[in-house]
Design a protein around this motif. Sequence first.
Motif, short mmCIF file in Angstrom:
data_model
loop_
_atom_site.label_atom_id
_atom_site.label_comp_id
_atom_site.label_asym_id
_atom_site.label_seq_id
_atom_site.Cartn_x
_atom_site.Cartn_y
_atom_site.Cartn_z
N ALA A 1 1.10 14.19 -12.45
CA ALA A 1 2.24 14.80 -12.30
C ALA A 1 2.21 16.12 -12.39
CB ALA A 1 2.99 14.08 -13.54
N ALA A 2 3.12 16.84 -11.43
CA ALA A 2 3.17 18.05 -11.25
C ALA A 2 4.55 18.63 -11.18
CB ALA A 2 2.43 18.46 -9.79
N GLY A 3 4.87 19.69 -11.90
CA GLY A 3 5.88 20.41 -11.56
C GLY A 3 5.90 22.01 -12.30
N ARG A 4 7.10 22.52 -12.58
CA ARG A 4 7.12 23.86 -13.04
C ARG A 4 8.07 24.01 -14.16
NH1 ARG A 4 10.37 27.45 -8.54
NH2 ARG A 4 12.51 26.46 -8.86
N ALA A 5 7.73 24.92 -14.96
CA ALA A 5 8.71 25.13 -16.25
C ALA A 5 9.25 26.76 -16.31
CB ALA A 5 7.77 24.98 -17.38
N LEU B 1 7.39 16.31 -11.13
CA LEU B 1 8.34 16.55 -12.42
C LEU B 1 9.52 17.51 -11.91
CD1 LEU B 1 5.44 17.06 -14.62
CD2 LEU B 1 6.72 15.23 -14.58
N PRO B 2 10.72 17.07 -12.66
CA PRO B 2 11.95 18.05 -12.42
C PRO B 2 11.31 19.26 -12.93
CG PRO B 2 12.29 16.51 -14.34
CD PRO B 2 11.07 15.84 -13.32
N GLY C 1 9.66 12.34 -12.15
CA GLY C 1 10.48 12.31 -11.34
C GLY C 1 10.21 11.53 -10.30
N ARG C 2 10.40 11.83 -9.02
CA ARG C 2 10.13 11.00 -7.71
C ARG C 2 8.45 11.05 -7.43
NH1 ARG C 2 11.75 15.99 -6.21
NH2 ARG C 2 10.66 16.89 -4.30
#
Length: 413
Positions: free
Chosen positions: A76-80, A376-377, A409-410
């Motif tokens: 799962a990958a996103g940013r913060a 990830l959102p 997320g998606r």
Amino acid sequence: MAKTVIVVVDGFGVGAMPDAGSLRPGDLAADTCGHVLDHARTALGRPLRLPVLGALGLGLVHPHPDLARRTHLPVAAGRAALGYPGADTFAGHQTMMGADFSRVTVARLADHIDEVAGALTAAGHRTERLEGQPLLVVDGVVLVHDNLEADPGINWNASGRLDDLAFDGPAGILAVARTVRAVAPVARVIAVGGHADGPLPSYVRPGDGGTVGLDTPATGFYRNSGLQVRHLGAPLDHTRQLPELAARAGIPVTLVGKAADILVCDPALRHPAVETADVLAHTLDAVRAGGDALVVANVQETDLAGHQQDTGRYGRLLEQVDAGLAALVALLAEPGDRLIVTGDHGNDPTIGHSHHTREYVPVLIHRPGADGVELLPDADSLADVGATAAVSLALDPGGLAGGTPLRTGRRAA
């Protein structure tokens, strides 16, 4: 037997946050990851070799053409966003572990100098301003001033020469710093004692944003032997941070690198280290020990390369980190194991100054046993990373002072 490992690549940002230019307009162009990758193409004539960061989904959250857009790993990958004021390692780690930094502000000493002077006087000290400037001379020997090595208003210092007084003791430098800490709204008050090349007032200079402080490197403190430093963080409820939450549940906690210096957890095993090879080795050893575990490791040398504005060194260190991550991915193979790779702020070595940059950071989660790749959102705060790690350890994230677990997320295409 589930293990959760959080690897913080210090100073590894993936693009400026919307408010990054509030102090320095040029920081809106900050992109630590992208600019380091660009430099490698120019200087080396090849892309950086980052196969594991790519497989963990870095290319899904950063558009650089040298990063892969597909991965075979269940991630799962996103940013913060940072979720705390400024861009500071101490605040970043405390927030990531679930601390509530809502009462911490960015402030110059000048904005609170009367309150600080009053507290010192009440504690029995004598205070005066240095030639009318907004910094204090305490008992004729200790300077209380803005820290000029971090962004303006992040930290204040209490600095003294060890030839003039002791670091510890009821009237020492640390005692002065503790009195200042009691009334300071900033993230850190740093007590500094050393042997200077001359009288400290001769090294006072103006800094950015209307600050005034001691040019500590110029004093000779760092060159001369005997330097003593103590970081006094903002008052936090450490019992409501991830390491303490895990330890109370009987999960062994290991803190590696700078994390061992700045996180509070009495039962934790600590391995302070600066060299990246040492940080990676201690992290791997903690995972190989077997059983449930929480390991929090900080790779500090990337941040140092950013401060030195050494883009080439930063790139070489990323390749070294990538090799270490390959070994971690191989070890963390059981369903329920988690590897979380993230940052605490940016430190773009091409930006034209040596300060941290206020950037989003990647949140890359390796999830053995999960299905597919998910995007990830954006997280509002690094505290969401700690809350997500709490869930992976079967802990109640409500026990943390801040943070909401990241919901997948998606699906990635």
